[in-house]
Design an enzyme around this catalytic site. Structure first.
Site, PDB file in Angstrom:
ATOM      1  N   SER A  32       0.857  -1.182   0.000  1.00 40.91           N
ATOM      2  CA  SER A  32       0.000   0.000   0.000  1.00 40.91           C
ATOM      3  C   SER A  32       0.894   1.233   0.000  1.00 40.91           C
ATOM      4  O   SER A  32       1.773   1.364   0.851  1.00 40.91           O
ATOM      5  CB  SER A  32      -0.891  -0.038   1.249  1.00 40.91           C
ATOM      6  N   LYS A  76      -0.934  -0.921  -4.444  1.00 41.89           N
ATOM      7  CA  LYS A  76      -2.183  -0.200  -4.112  1.00 41.89           C
ATOM      8  C   LYS A  76      -1.826   1.249  -3.845  1.00 41.89           C
ATOM      9  O   LYS A  76      -0.942   1.535  -3.031  1.00 41.89           O
ATOM     10  CB  LYS A  76      -2.822  -0.852  -2.886  1.00 41.89           C
ATOM     11  N   LYS A 124      -3.038   4.949  -2.558  1.00 40.38           N
ATOM     12  CA  LYS A 124      -4.030   5.706  -1.808  1.00 40.38           C
ATOM     13  C   LYS A 124      -4.459   6.896  -2.662  1.00 40.38           C
ATOM     14  O   LYS A 124      -3.601   7.560  -3.280  1.00 40.38           O
ATOM     15  CB  LYS A 124      -3.419   6.194  -0.488  1.00 40.38           C
ATOM     16  N   ASP A 180      -7.224   2.913  -3.177  1.00 36.63           N
ATOM     17  CA  ASP A 180      -7.987   2.928  -1.922  1.00 36.63           C
ATOM     18  C   ASP A 180      -8.294   4.368  -1.541  1.00 36.63           C
ATOM     19  O   ASP A 180      -7.376   5.163  -1.317  1.00 36.63           O
ATOM     20  CB  ASP A 180      -7.175   2.242  -0.812  1.00 36.63           C
ATOM     21  N   GLU A 235     -11.209   0.668  -3.746  1.00 37.84           N
ATOM     22  CA  GLU A 235     -11.550   0.323  -2.369  1.00 37.84           C
ATOM     23  C   GLU A 235     -12.203   1.499  -1.660  1.00 37.84           C
ATOM     24  O   GLU A 235     -11.677   2.604  -1.657  1.00 37.84           O
ATOM     25  CB  GLU A 235     -10.251  -0.102  -1.668  1.00 37.84           C
ATOM     26  N   ASP A 289     -13.951  -2.018   2.482  1.00 38.07           N
ATOM     27  CA  ASP A 289     -13.060  -2.227   3.619  1.00 38.07           C
ATOM     28  C   ASP A 289     -13.824  -1.767   4.873  1.00 38.07           C
ATOM     29  O   ASP A 289     -14.484  -2.575   5.544  1.00 38.07           O
ATOM     30  CB  ASP A 289     -11.763  -1.432   3.390  1.00 38.07           C
ATOM     31  N   LYS A 348     -10.106  -7.560   7.345  1.00 38.12           N
ATOM     32  CA  LYS A 348      -9.149  -7.240   8.404  1.00 38.12           C
ATOM     33  C   LYS A 348      -9.755  -7.785   9.689  1.00 38.12           C
ATOM     34  O   LYS A 348     -10.877  -7.406  10.049  1.00 38.12           O
ATOM     35  CB  LYS A 348      -8.979  -5.725   8.553  1.00 38.12           C
ATOM     36  N   GLY A 354      -4.340  -4.645   5.705  1.00 40.75           N
ATOM     37  CA  GLY A 354      -3.282  -4.426   6.690  1.00 40.75           C
ATOM     38  C   GLY A 354      -3.559  -3.163   7.480  1.00 40.75           C
ATOM     39  O   GLY A 354      -4.221  -2.243   6.987  1.00 40.75           O
TER      40      GLY A 354
HETATM   41  C1  NPQ Z   1      -6.502   0.513   4.613  1.00 45.47           C
HETATM   42  N1  NPQ Z   1      -4.196   0.214   5.543  1.00 45.47           N
HETATM   43  O1  NPQ Z   1      -6.446  -0.459   3.881  1.00 45.47           O
HETATM   44  C2  NPQ Z   1      -5.507   0.752   5.750  1.00 45.47           C
HETATM   45  C3  NPQ Z   1      -5.572   2.107   6.216  1.00 45.47           C
HETATM   46  C4  NPQ Z   1      -4.751   2.516   7.362  1.00 45.47           C
HETATM   47  C5  NPQ Z   1      -2.071  -0.539   4.673  1.00 45.47           C
HETATM   48  O2  NPQ Z   1      -3.499   0.867   3.507  1.00 45.47           O
HETATM   49  C6  NPQ Z   1      -2.675   3.661  11.756  1.00 45.47           C
HETATM   50  C7  NPQ Z   1      -3.633   2.721  12.021  1.00 45.47           C
HETATM   51  C8  NPQ Z   1      -2.447   4.058  10.483  1.00 45.47           C
HETATM   52  C9  NPQ Z   1      -4.390   2.209  11.000  1.00 45.47           C
HETATM   53  C10 NPQ Z   1      -2.998   3.946   8.136  1.00 45.47           C
HETATM   54  C11 NPQ Z   1      -3.333   0.259   4.516  1.00 45.47           C
HETATM   55  C12 NPQ Z   1      -3.196   3.538   9.445  1.00 45.47           C
HETATM   56  C13 NPQ Z   1      -4.191   2.600   9.700  1.00 45.47           C
HETATM   57  C14 NPQ Z   1      -3.774   3.412   7.123  1.00 45.47           C
HETATM   58  C15 NPQ Z   1      -4.951   2.108   8.663  1.00 45.47           C
HETATM   59  O3  NPQ Z   1      -7.443   1.268   4.479  1.00 45.47           O
HETATM   60 MG    MG Z   2      -8.603   0.305   2.969  1.00 45.68          MG
END
Ligand code: NPQ
Ligand code: MG
Length: 379
Positions: free
Chosen positions: A145, A171, A173, A199, A224, A249, A273, A301
């Site tokens: 990501s 992926k 953002k 995402d 996403e 998500d 998750k 994640g």
């Molecule tokens: C997602 N994760 O899929 C999340 C979003 C995310 C790897 O993109 C602290 C705690 C920081 C939770 C940053 C990825 C974070 C978090 C991003 C979750 O949407």
């Molecule tokens: Mg997400």
């Protein structure tokens, strides 16, 4: 013995430990920028065996309403006392959700304590998470990501580095103002064959269907969570206007929520998750209801340490995880992990742990050096 009940253990004590871990680089999403994680770890001490769980809540309530300080409070004052009070502290992981059901929501907190109990139980009987959850693979492909950057040049450099590392899927953002252009440039530089998805972390509105449809020409695997968590109907509207598959998500908070979203046409792929749905056992149920409906899933994640990462790998090895997930190498986020075997990338894949429990051991000396507080609750 996949998914069978395991014998209850007597909980003697539960330790709530907070650690501070700096990220190797800032991670920016549509909801904010993280430079370090304040992580809550749960350790249960049960009949001479330890079990670990990781709470995935962020420092602030931005990804969802949960955040680390509130998780510590609800665990300490509402969840753990209920487990201690149940049958004089004798609980199995399979009973945890039921015992904690009177407490509304707080799924990341519930998931963390359930994981710790399950880890202890599986260590006690010499079984690993993968076998227990029903894994069918020894390795899983690894995606990464990539956060929002200050410039498109910086994004190109970063993506190039991850492709060199061997990640098999990227992926990106996105948010309004950082979507069509950066994706177009990544496609121009790296070509059409790189598996790519985006995402939005809820950053768009129901009026953005035509805008998001401009992404269709890039052949993305999925978009996403474009809309807010509560707006399943809105996602169904967007899914009709956009050719790219919609994946949810934040909206998928349980197996029931997954069934509802699928039946309403809000998504055709699901991100799982464990923390977001209240634990690994509910995550398996989400996997199952999606499989029954022909909806592929992938493992998300939450910037986990080696504890959560090891458990995620076991989950991602289940049969309907046919879409590459976000379980990256530990070094994607951390200069040093808190476990003896951090997740490593091997030809674009990561290996599912096989030792008992979650399959990794704590590096106690390093853990102590990053600990900011510890609270021990005794039954
Ligand atoms: C997602 N994760 O899929 C999340 C979003 C995310 C790897 O993109 C602290 C705690 C920081 C939770 C940053 C990825 C974070 C978090 C991003 C979750 O949407
Ligand atoms: Mg997400």
């Amino acid at each position: 013995m996949p998914r069978e009940d395991v014998t209850p253990l007597r909980l003697d004590a539960v330790e709530l430990r907070r650690i501070e871990l700096p990220l190797v680089s800032p991670f920016r999403t549509s909801f904010g920028t993280e430079t370090a994680r304040d992580i809550l770890l749960v350790r249960v001490v049960a009949e001479d065996v330890d079990g670990w769980g990781e709470c995935v809540a962020g420092n602030e309530p931005l990804y969802s309403s949960e955040y680390v300080e509130a998780c510590q409070h609800v665990l300490q004052h509402h969840l753990i006392p209920r487990l201690f009070a149940h049958d004089r502290g004798r609980v199995s992981a399979q009973q945890v959700a039921k015992i904690l059901e009177p407490v509304k929501d707080h799924r990341m907190s519930k998931g963390a304590i359930e994981a710790a109990v399950l880890d202890a139980q599986l260590r006690a009987c010499g079984t690993n998470f993968a076998t227990h959850l029903g894994a069918v693979r020894a390795t899983v492909p690894s995606g990464v990501s990539v956060g929002i950057m200050d410039s498109i040049d910086q994004l190109v450099t970063t993506v190039g580095r991850y492709l060199d590392d061997g990640y098999v899927r990227i992926k990106l953002k996105i948010e309004p103002g950082w979507d069509i252009e950066p994706i177009a440039e990544i496609r121009r530089v790296f070509g059409d064959s790189v598996p790519l998805q985006v995402d939005a972390n809820t950053a768009y509105t129901r009026d953005d269907g035509a805008h998001l449809a401009q992404l269709d020409r890039f052949g993305l695997l999925l978009i996403e969570q474009p809309l807010p968590e509560d707006d399943v109907t809105g996602h169904a509207i967007i899914a009709r206007e956009v050719g790219t598959p919609i994946c949810l998500d934040e909206s998928i908070t349980s197996a029931e929520a997954a069934i509802d979203a699928i039946e309403r046409g809000a998504c055709s792929i699901v991100n799982i998750k464990a923390g977001r749905v209240g634990g690994y056992l509910e995550a398996v149920r989400v996997h199952d209801v999606c499989a029954e409906r022909g909806v592929p899933v992938w493992c998300g994640g939450m910037l986990e340490t080696g504890i959560g990462r090891a458990m995620n790998l076991a989950l991602a090895a289940l049969p309907n995880f046919t879409v590459t997930g976000d379980v990256s190498a530990s070094e994607r986020f951390w200069a040093r992990d808190i476990v003896d075997e951090p997740v490593r990338l091997n030809d674009g894949h990561v290996t599912v742990p096989t030792r008992p429990g979650c399959g990794v051991e704590i590096d106690q000396e390093f853990l102590d050096s990053v600990t900011t507080s510890t609270v021990t609750l005794a039954s």
